[in-house]
Design a protein around this motif. Structure first.
Motif, PDB file in Angstrom:
ATOM      1  N   ALA A   1      46.265 -26.441  29.067  1.00 40.58           N
ATOM      2  CA  ALA A   1      46.323 -26.448  30.676  1.00 40.58           C
ATOM      3  C   ALA A   1      45.226 -27.278  31.198  1.00 40.58           C
ATOM      4  O   ALA A   1      45.417 -28.040  32.225  1.00 40.58           O
ATOM      5  N   GLY A   2      44.166 -26.884  30.514  1.00 36.42           N
ATOM      6  CA  GLY A   2      42.738 -27.579  31.391  1.00 36.42           C
ATOM      7  C   GLY A   2      42.870 -29.161  31.215  1.00 36.42           C
ATOM      8  O   GLY A   2      42.789 -29.831  32.242  1.00 36.42           O
ATOM      9  N   VAL A   3      43.139 -29.444  30.013  1.00 33.17           N
ATOM     10  CA  VAL A   3      43.008 -30.743  29.923  1.00 33.17           C
ATOM     11  C   VAL A   3      44.314 -31.779  30.463  1.00 33.17           C
ATOM     12  O   VAL A   3      44.226 -32.717  31.006  1.00 33.17           O
ATOM     13  N   LEU A   4      45.435 -30.881  30.545  1.00 32.35           N
ATOM     14  CA  LEU A   4      46.496 -31.588  31.168  1.00 32.35           C
ATOM     15  C   LEU A   4      46.309 -31.701  32.702  1.00 32.35           C
ATOM     16  O   LEU A   4      46.803 -32.713  33.420  1.00 32.35           O
ATOM     17  N   MET A   5      45.860 -30.792  33.338  1.00 33.26           N
ATOM     18  CA  MET A   5      45.517 -30.719  34.822  1.00 33.26           C
ATOM     19  C   MET A   5      44.279 -31.570  35.089  1.00 33.26           C
ATOM     20  O   MET A   5      44.479 -32.584  36.228  1.00 33.26           O
ATOM     21  N   ALA A   6      43.462 -31.879  34.337  1.00 36.86           N
ATOM     22  CA  ALA A   6      42.244 -32.938  34.238  1.00 36.86           C
ATOM     23  C   ALA A   6      43.169 -34.239  34.277  1.00 36.86           C
ATOM     24  O   ALA A   6      42.386 -35.309  34.841  1.00 36.86           O
ATOM     25  N   SER A   7      43.874 -34.632  33.318  1.00 40.84           N
ATOM     26  CA  SER A   7      44.707 -35.862  33.311  1.00 40.84           C
ATOM     27  C   SER A   7      45.415 -36.149  34.393  1.00 40.84           C
ATOM     28  O   SER A   7      45.572 -37.372  35.118  1.00 40.84           O
ATOM     29  N   ILE A   8      46.084 -35.047  35.037  1.00 38.72           N
ATOM     30  CA  ILE A   8      46.786 -35.080  36.214  1.00 38.72           C
ATOM     31  C   ILE A   8      45.999 -35.725  37.402  1.00 38.72           C
ATOM     32  O   ILE A   8      46.181 -36.537  38.313  1.00 38.72           O
ATOM     33  N   ALA A   9      44.823 -35.266  37.268  1.00 37.38           N
ATOM     34  CA  ALA A   9      43.647 -35.633  38.450  1.00 37.38           C
ATOM     35  C   ALA A   9      43.026 -36.815  38.281  1.00 37.38           C
ATOM     36  O   ALA A   9      42.142 -37.287  39.047  1.00 37.38           O
TER      37      ALA A   9
END
Length: 327
Positions: free
Chosen positions: A100-108
């Motif tokens: 979840a953390g890596v996914l949200m960092a990518s979205i950001a």
């Protein structure tokens, strides 16, 4: 010019000292409960909080604390209800939080690189406001973990015995995991989320090799954590290496050094097992006595497998339900 004159280095030293001193405090209870990998699982959950902060453009620490506490409460609830074993719960924390953390960092738009300072620590970038937050959280950890130490130790050593004493075991279990979550997020700027568990667990393991007894073990672990954190950061400055990694390696060096020290120390200070006059067969009931064993009761405590024995009148007494067994 002396490097210690720089304000950012002074802040980093104070932060490393606060985290190094407070992390082994809650780590003592985590080790006693045989949940040494809990810090790793919570560290991965905190990554989700950092990723959420990157998306919203806000400060990561409050989000990391909130998400990590929610994750800790959830896994403890599942454990108490018997719907998931500790291993399964930790696996969910590991992979779900990290993904979840890596996914949200990518979205950001920052990718995994935006998480690196939180994964591996970034002591040199701690601001004055960050230091105040770290200091407040460290103080909270110390006040609760030390102030409730008799109760927290009782449920960590033997939940069944703690219930016979009338302690609210479920509440204190939540207190332990919430403190662990706060400890993990407090340390993410020092050793990083991927290494924080080492600072919580390894000083405790080293202390248990050197000393006996709950209080002596906890304070020794806290001192080891303090020395390793401050010493590791100073060494990283002059060696020009990553502070978090250096702190953990020095902590491991303490643990390795504790092995020969343990043999030498206990040989001269602590009685050998065969010096305790003769021991009854395992699980023989003791004669009833009014004294209640517990942390600070005045009798030496000895770790014995998955429980703690108390040396009493030449015998080893272990709390078991409403009576004591002699080992």
């Amino acid at each position: 010019m002396d490097l210690l004159a720089f304000a950012f280095i002074q802040r980093a030293l104070i932060a490393s000292a606060l985290v190094g001193f407070s992390a082994p405090t809650i780590g003592t209870y985590i080790v006693q409960r045989r949940l040494s990998l809990l810090g790793d699982g919570l560290g991965h959950v905190a990554i989700a909080g950092v990723g959420l902060a990157l998306i919203t453009g806000t400060t990561p620490l409050p989000w990391a604390v909130a998400i990590c506490v929610v994750g800790a409460v959830l896994i403890e609830t599942l454990r108490q209800q018997g719907r998931a074993t500790g291993d399964i719960g930790l696996a969910v924390l590991f992979y779900g939080g990290l993904a979840a953390g890596v996914l949200m960092a990518s979205i950001a738009g920052q990718g995994a690189g935006g998480l690196s300072s939180y994964l591996f620590g970034s002591l040199n970038t701690i601001s004055a406001s960050d230091l105040w937050v770290v200091g407040g959280l460290a103080a909270l950890i110390l006040v609760v973990a030390l102030g409730l130490s008799p109760q927290l130790f009782a449920i960590s050593a033997d939940e069944d015995f703690a219930k016979t004493l009338g302690l609210p075991v479920r509440v204190y279990n939540y207190v332990i995991v919430i403190l662990a979550a706060i400890t993990v997020t407090t340390a993410m700027r020092t050793v990083g989320l991927l290494l924080v568990s080492a600072l919580m667990v390894i000083p405790v393991a080293a202390a248990q090799n050197i000393v006996r007894g709950f209080w002596r073990g906890m304070w020794t672990a806290m001192v080891i954590g303090l020395i390793a954190s401050v010493g590791g950061y100073l060494a990283s400055i002059y060696a020009d290496v990553a502070p978090g990694a250096m702190i953990v390696l020095i902590t491991i060096a303490f643990f390795v050094a504790s092995w020969p020290l343990a043999s030498l120390f206990h040989r001269h200070v602590h009685p050998r097992q065969d010096d305790v006059d003769p021991l009854p067969a395992p699980h023989d009931h003791t004669e009833q006595h009014a004294h209640v064993h517990g942390p600070g009761c005045g009798h030496d405590m000895v770790q014995h497998g998955d429980h703690v024995d108390y040396i009493h009148d030449g015998h080893l007494h272990a709390p078991h339900g409403d009576h004591y067994d002699e080992h």
